[in-house]
Structures are given as structure tokens and as C-alpha cells.
Design a protein around this motif. Structure first.
Motif, PDB file in Angstrom:
ATOM      1  N   PRO A 114       0.845  -1.210   0.000  1.00 48.47           N
ATOM      2  CA  PRO A 114       0.000   0.000   0.000  1.00 48.47           C
ATOM      3  C   PRO A 114       0.873   1.251   0.000  1.00 48.47           C
ATOM      4  N   SER A 115       0.296   2.347  -0.473  1.00 50.46           N
ATOM      5  CA  SER A 115       1.048   3.592  -0.545  1.00 50.46           C
ATOM      6  C   SER A 115       0.111   4.760  -0.284  1.00 50.46           C
ATOM      7  N   SER A 116       0.657   5.822   0.268  1.00 51.31           N
ATOM      8  CA  SER A 116      -0.147   7.012   0.525  1.00 51.31           C
ATOM      9  C   SER A 116      -0.559   7.709  -0.766  1.00 51.31           C
ATOM     10  N   THR A 117       0.116   7.376  -1.874  1.00 49.61           N
ATOM     11  CA  THR A 117      -0.235   8.019  -3.147  1.00 49.61           C
ATOM     12  C   THR A 117      -1.543   7.466  -3.709  1.00 49.61           C
ATOM     13  N   GLN A 118      -1.931   6.287  -3.265  1.00 48.91           N
ATOM     14  CA  GLN A 118      -3.153   5.590  -3.687  1.00 48.91           C
ATOM     15  C   GLN A 118      -3.234   5.393  -5.191  1.00 48.91           C
ATOM     16  N   ALA A 119      -3.586   6.392  -5.954  1.00 44.58           N
ATOM     17  CA  ALA A 119      -3.814   6.219  -7.391  1.00 44.58           C
ATOM     18  C   ALA A 119      -2.555   5.848  -8.161  1.00 44.58           C
ATOM     19  N   ILE A 321       0.675  -3.905 -13.599  1.00 46.06           N
ATOM     20  CA  ILE A 321      -0.474  -3.048 -13.318  1.00 46.06           C
ATOM     21  C   ILE A 321      -1.693  -3.570 -14.075  1.00 46.06           C
ATOM     22  N   SER A 322      -2.799  -3.756 -13.378  1.00 45.56           N
ATOM     23  CA  SER A 322      -4.009  -4.258 -14.015  1.00 45.56           C
ATOM     24  C   SER A 322      -4.794  -3.125 -14.657  1.00 45.56           C
ATOM     25  N   THR A 323      -5.438  -3.434 -15.778  1.00 49.94           N
ATOM     26  CA  THR A 323      -6.293  -2.497 -16.500  1.00 49.94           C
ATOM     27  C   THR A 323      -7.630  -3.180 -16.791  1.00 49.94           C
ATOM     28  N   PRO A 324      -8.643  -2.431 -17.191  1.00 52.08           N
ATOM     29  CA  PRO A 324      -9.927  -3.074 -17.517  1.00 52.08           C
ATOM     30  C   PRO A 324      -9.801  -4.143 -18.593  1.00 52.08           C
ATOM     31  N   ASP A 325      -8.848  -4.000 -19.507  1.00 56.45           N
ATOM     32  CA  ASP A 325      -8.696  -4.977 -20.584  1.00 56.45           C
ATOM     33  C   ASP A 325      -7.878  -6.190 -20.171  1.00 56.45           C
ATOM     34  N   THR A 326      -6.957  -6.005 -19.242  1.00 56.53           N
ATOM     35  CA  THR A 326      -6.122  -7.102 -18.739  1.00 56.53           C
ATOM     36  C   THR A 326      -6.088  -6.990 -17.218  1.00 56.53           C
ATOM     37  N   SER A 342      -0.055 -13.267  -3.160  1.00 55.26           N
ATOM     38  CA  SER A 342      -0.780 -12.935  -1.929  1.00 55.26           C
ATOM     39  C   SER A 342      -0.596 -11.484  -1.489  1.00 55.26           C
ATOM     40  N   MET A 343       0.279 -10.747  -2.126  1.00 54.37           N
ATOM     41  CA  MET A 343       0.548  -9.374  -1.702  1.00 54.37           C
ATOM     42  C   MET A 343      -0.619  -8.449  -2.041  1.00 54.37           C
ATOM     43  N   GLN A 344      -0.713  -7.381  -1.283  1.00 54.34           N
ATOM     44  CA  GLN A 344      -1.793  -6.409  -1.490  1.00 54.34           C
ATOM     45  C   GLN A 344      -1.648  -5.752  -2.849  1.00 54.34           C
ATOM     46  N   ASN A 345      -2.793  -5.571  -3.536  1.00 53.23           N
ATOM     47  CA  ASN A 345      -2.735  -4.890  -4.833  1.00 53.23           C
ATOM     48  C   ASN A 345      -3.118  -3.424  -4.671  1.00 53.23           C
ATOM     49  N   GLY A 346      -3.105  -2.697  -5.772  1.00 46.41           N
ATOM     50  CA  GLY A 346      -3.327  -1.262  -5.710  1.00 46.41           C
ATOM     51  C   GLY A 346      -4.712  -0.816  -6.136  1.00 46.41           C
ATOM     52  N   VAL A 347      -5.673  -1.704  -6.144  1.00 48.80           N
ATOM     53  CA  VAL A 347      -7.028  -1.328  -6.552  1.00 48.80           C
ATOM     54  C   VAL A 347      -7.645  -0.365  -5.532  1.00 48.80           C
ATOM     55  N   GLN A 348      -8.145   0.763  -6.024  1.00 46.40           N
ATOM     56  CA  GLN A 348      -8.880   1.722  -5.195  1.00 46.40           C
ATOM     57  C   GLN A 348     -10.337   1.679  -5.660  1.00 46.40           C
ATOM     58  N   THR A 354      -9.699  -1.908 -11.128  1.00 48.64           N
ATOM     59  CA  THR A 354      -8.333  -2.269 -11.496  1.00 48.64           C
ATOM     60  C   THR A 354      -7.366  -1.192 -11.019  1.00 48.64           C
ATOM     61  N   GLU A 355      -6.081  -1.516 -11.069  1.00 46.10           N
ATOM     62  CA  GLU A 355      -5.078  -0.574 -10.565  1.00 46.10           C
ATOM     63  C   GLU A 355      -4.916   0.641 -11.477  1.00 46.10           C
TER      64      GLU A 355
END
Length: 514
Positions: A114-119, A321-326, A342-348, A354-355
Motif C-alpha cells: 500500500p502507498s499514501s499516493t493511492q492512485a 499493473i491491471s487495466t480493464p482490458d487485462t 498474496s501481496m496487497q494490490n493497488g485497486v482503489q 483495477t489498478e
């Protein structure tokens, strides 16, 4: 034939027919090139297009509009290291904001979660670069790691051959393009987020092979051998192949997508019916969103049909990085890499599922579609014209098709009905054992590569500070790149090798003007 001074055919036309679906052509290959016709043009337009795209036989002067390889989209900005980073010159004012936003996202550095930058989080966990720009430095060509350079703009594709009749049929049906390594996935990831071990690193060793050309000139080619070191997840599969790839230049991609599929398919001759030794094949590719079979145009083996598909593949494979297409949040991590999965992903969730949710992929795609091709230099120089004549006479244009007129009904008017000069047929060709990687990718065999466009090739040193060419950068200059050509291109290669030293320099000078 009349053309406006802007190098663009008139966009006003009553003949805006539906674009001929590439899939329908791919499933019913024409018996001959003459049977492949465009249906976005009137009969009058077809006659005009056939006339203007016919290869020239007059090398006493430049062709009309030859200095504008991207048509009205051509960049006339000064030649400098930013030559590949300008927007299409005819881009609508209302679209400039999207281009700039896409540029910012293309340069954006992603961070781990996780990161404080979020997006901006979601990187990896395994990856090859933190930003698109890191591979495509200044939107240009990648290079192999040597000297002080790292491997960021080059990576290894990993794949094994089909082992069963069911797997072979799956590739034939393009349900898959090949089978990744069970442990390391589809490409070797040499970087990782904190807490995860990178997969390993590429090792390249070269052997020198002298080649004697007409006139006594000796050129030394370097033959690479690839291996991997510091593997952190066990051995690779015993039948896993290693295929090195450097990043391709980004210019003119929207124009390539705007070429009518019929014009590319018309040049395919898979059975070499004309007996010229050139048997280019059209590659099929599945649209990432719809699964529809289309004409493959992008990537070293033409494995992607659109700029958007090429972009989503890079987000997933290179950045993790995940996208709507992949929508693979874990990127290229395999089931064998449990810690990575198992690691946390960046989806907000407030932004999307997706990320890199829409409009991130939309904007990066728009940016990639609208990077302008720079104007030619010295098109009227006597040595360039001589080199052009030699390039054509050697048979190079059998694969490096000089010019096209793009579709009237292209998605963006900036790419519509433009006379462009990419110097490629965008087909798959057997390039001989010397360049073979032994790795099948969809319709492409282990000896086949898509003909790369040549526009902008003469600015590689100006933009990227090197002159490494071919899929793995083994060629240290254009002469070496030509001499590596084999298979279907061997006749053209031999014609070059048998020229006088002065003639070879003229041909190289022509390439440097592109």
C-alpha cells in the motif's frame, strides 16, 4: 493526381462506407492480391490510391509529399532528442489536453502497495520497469544491457512449445498464443517490490563472426547467446525458450492502426505463388476486450491488433499493473509464486476495479496513437536518392512496403485518409536461422518476425544515443542489421553485400534520412 499541400487527401467525402472487417478476411484468405479490395473508398478513390501508392521507378528527384512520412500528422519540429515525443501536427485543439494527460501517465512512476499516493500504487509485485517511459525512453527504441546500461528497455519472453494435440489446437485456434513457463510466467522479471525476490537476470554473451563484403570490406557481426542467472524460484522448465525483446519506437502507431486491413492482406503470399521467395503471412490476434479475431499489427511478432491491446499487455507484463482490458492485479506472477500472488494490490474501489482504471488506459492509448512521425531530412540529396534507388533495386521493398493511404473512416480524423510512408508490410516473414528465437507466438513461428516500420530509424542515435537494431539490439549499426537478414530476406541481404562500398554507403544514407 491532385493532393492538397497539407499532404492529406480531402476528408470530405460522400463515400464513407463501413470498414471491411479484418476478421472476415482472415478467415477467408483471398486467392490473389487483386481480389482484396477496400470498401471504405469509392471506385474513383481506389484508382487514386492505387496510383499514389505504386512504388516509384523515378529516382531522379523525391516523390511528392515524401518528406512528410506521417502525412498531415508529420511533426516539423526541430530535430533533437525530443523528436519522437511530439503530438500529431493535425491533432484537434480539443484533443491536446488528452495527449498531455496521456503523456503524464506514460511517464508516471508506479509504486508498490500500500502507498499514501493511492492512485499510483499497484506496481508489480514483479516487474521490469516502473513507468512506460523507462522502457520507451523519449518514446524511442530500447537497447540491450551493456556498458553502464541496465536491462530496463529489454527483457526475455519465456514460453514453451505445445506438448499435446489439445495444446497445439489451442494455439491454432488462438485461444492462447503459447504456453508460459510454469514458474516464471511469460517474461523474466528482474525487479520486485520490497519483500519479494526478483526472478533473476538476463546474461548475454557474444561471439564475433567476420563477414567479407564486395570490395574487401570486413564487417564483424556479434552473435548473442542468452541465459539467465540468479534465479530465485527454482529452475526454468526444460523446454522453456528465451526470446529477447527491446522496446519498439512509439511513433506513428495510430497511423499503422489506420491502415486498411485489406491493403496489408493484399500483400500476403503465404504459399509464394509468385515465386519471388517472399511469402509474408498475416498474423491473427484476439481483441483483449471482445475476443474477436483481428489482424495483428503490433509487437515483434504482430501479436496485438491495436494500440490499446499493446498498451494493456505492457501494463500487465512490464509493470504488473491491471487495466480493464487485462485485469491481472498480480501482473505476471504465476501460481507457483505464492508470496507474489498474496501481496496487497493497488485497486482503489472508489476509482474502479483495477489498478489503472479508465480513463488511464484510454489516455495512455490516445497518447501512444498520436506520437508524430518526424519529417524526413535530405530527401533531395543526390546520395539519398541513389541509396533509395539501390534499396528498391535490391528488393528490400518486397517486405518494407514504402507507402499506404489510411482509411477514410479511421477512428480519429488525424489519421484518416493520409498518405504515409512507414516502409513495412506488417506481415510475418521467415528471417532465417540466424535471427530465429525458436519461440512461437500465436501464428508466428520461431523463425518469423513482423516487418518493423523504418520511419524514424535514422534518428535513433539523436533520440536514444545508440544505434542498436533488430529485436534484441545485436546489430550495432544499420549495416550489421541488414547483414543479419536471412530466410526470405537473404536475396536482398546478398544484393547489399555485393554492392560496391560506395553504393552501400548510399543505401545506408537513404535509411538515415528516414
Amino acid at each position: 493526381m491532385h493532393m492538397q499541400a497539407t499532404c492529406v487527401f480531402s476528408l470530405r467525402s460522400r463515400h464513407r462506407l463501413a470498414f471491411l472487417a479484418a476478421a472476415s478476411l482472415l478467415f477467408a484468405p483471398p486467392a490473389g492480391a487483386a481480389e482484396v479490395k477496400r470498401n471504405d473508398l469509392s471506385a474513383e478513390d481506389i484508382t487514386r490510391v492505387e496510383h499514389i501508392t505504386r512504388p516509384t521507378t523515378d529516382f531522379s528527384k523525391p516523390e511528392r509529399y515524401e518528406a512528410m512520412p506521417g502525412g498531415a500528422a508529420t511533426s516539423r519540429n526541430p530535430v533533437n532528442p525530443d523528436a519522437f515525443s511530439h503530438a500529431s501536427a493535425n491533432l484537434a485543439f480539443s484533443e491536446e489536453e488528452n495527449f498531455k494527460l496521456g503523456n503524464a501517465l506514460f511517464r508516471k512512476l508506479w509504486v508498490s502497495s500500500p502507498s499514501s499516493t493511492q492512485a499510483s500504487d499497484g506496481l508489480g509485485p514483479l516487474f521490469n520497469a516502473r513507468a512506460c517511459q523507462n522502457c520507451h525512453l523519449k518514446d524511442g527504441r530500447g537497447r540491450p544491457p551493456e556498458g553502464n546500461a541496465d536491462a530496463t528497455s529489454m527483457f526475455l519472453r519465456l514460453a514453451r512449445p505445445a506438448r499435446t494435440s489439445e495444446e497445439r489446437q489451442a494455439v491454432t485456434d488462438l485461444k492462447v498464443v503459447n504456453f508460459p513457463d510454469a514458474t516464471y510466467g511469460a517474461q523474466l522479471q528482474d525487479m520486485a517490490v520490497p519483500g519479494v525476490a526478483a526472478e533473476g537476470r538476463v546474461v548475454i554473451t557474444y561471439t564475433e563472426e567476420p563477414v567479407t563484403l564486395a570490395g574487401g570490406e570486413i564487417i564483424t557481426l556479434r552473435k548473442p547467446q542468452y541465459s539467465v542467472a540468479d534465479l530465485n524460484y527454482g529452475p526454468l522448465g526444460i523446454d522453456t525458450t528465451l526470446s529477447p525483446r527491446i522496446a519498439n519506437p512509439m511513433i506513428g502507431m495510430g497511423l499503422i492502426e489506420a491502415i486498411a486491413a485489406a491493403d496489408i492482406l493484399a500483400k500476403a503470399d503465404p504459399d509464394d505463388r509468385d515465386g519471388d521467395g517472399i511469402s509474408g503471412r498475416a498474423a491473427r490476434a484476439r481483441d483483449h476486450r471482445t475476443g474477436e479475431l483481428k489482424l495483428g499489427r503490433f509487437g515483434w511478432k504482430a501479436q496485438n491488433a491495436s494500440v490499446r491491446d499493446q498498451s494493456s499487455s505492457a501494463f500487465a507484463g512490464d509493470l504488473g499493473i491491471s487495466t480493464p482490458d487485462t485485469p491481472r492485479h498480480w501482473g505476471d506472477c504465476t501460481e507457483a509464486q505464492e508470496e507474489c500472488r498474496s501481496m496487497q494490490n493497488g485497486v482503489q474501489t472508489r476509482l474502479g476495479n483495477t489498478e489503472a482504471p479508465d480513463p488511464v488506459l484510454d489516455l495512455v492509448t490516445f497518447y501512444s496513437e498520436n506520437l508524430a512521425v518526424p519529417a524526413r531530412r535530405d530527401v533531395d540529396a543526390p546520395e539519398v536518392l541513389k541509396g533509395k534507388s539501390l534499396f528498391y533495386g535490391a528488393g528490400c521493398i518486397a517486405c518494407h512496403t514504402p507507402k499506404y493511404v489510411t482509411r477514410r473512416n479511421a477512428a480519429n480524423k488525424a489519421q484518416a485518409f493520409q498518405l504515409i510512408w512507414p516502409y513495412s508490410d506488417f506481415l510475418l516473414h521467415d528471417m532465417g536461422e540466424g535471427l530465429a528465437d525458436g519461440q512461437q507466438v500465436g501464428d508466428a513461428t520461431g523463425r518469423e518476425w513482423r516487418t518493423p516500420p523504418l520511419w524514424g530509424i535514422g534518428l535513433t542515435d539523436e533520440v536514444n544515443g545508440h544505434t542498436f537494431f533488430l529485436h534484441d539490439g545485436r546489430a550495432r549499426n544499420l549495416t550489421e542489421a541488414i547483414l543479419w537478414h536471412g530466410g526470405e530476406a537473404e536475396s536482398a541481404r546478398n544484393a547489399f553485400a555485393s554492392m560496391t562500398p560506395e553504393a552501400r554507403q548510399h543505401l545506408i544514407r537513404f535509411l538515415e534520412s528516414l
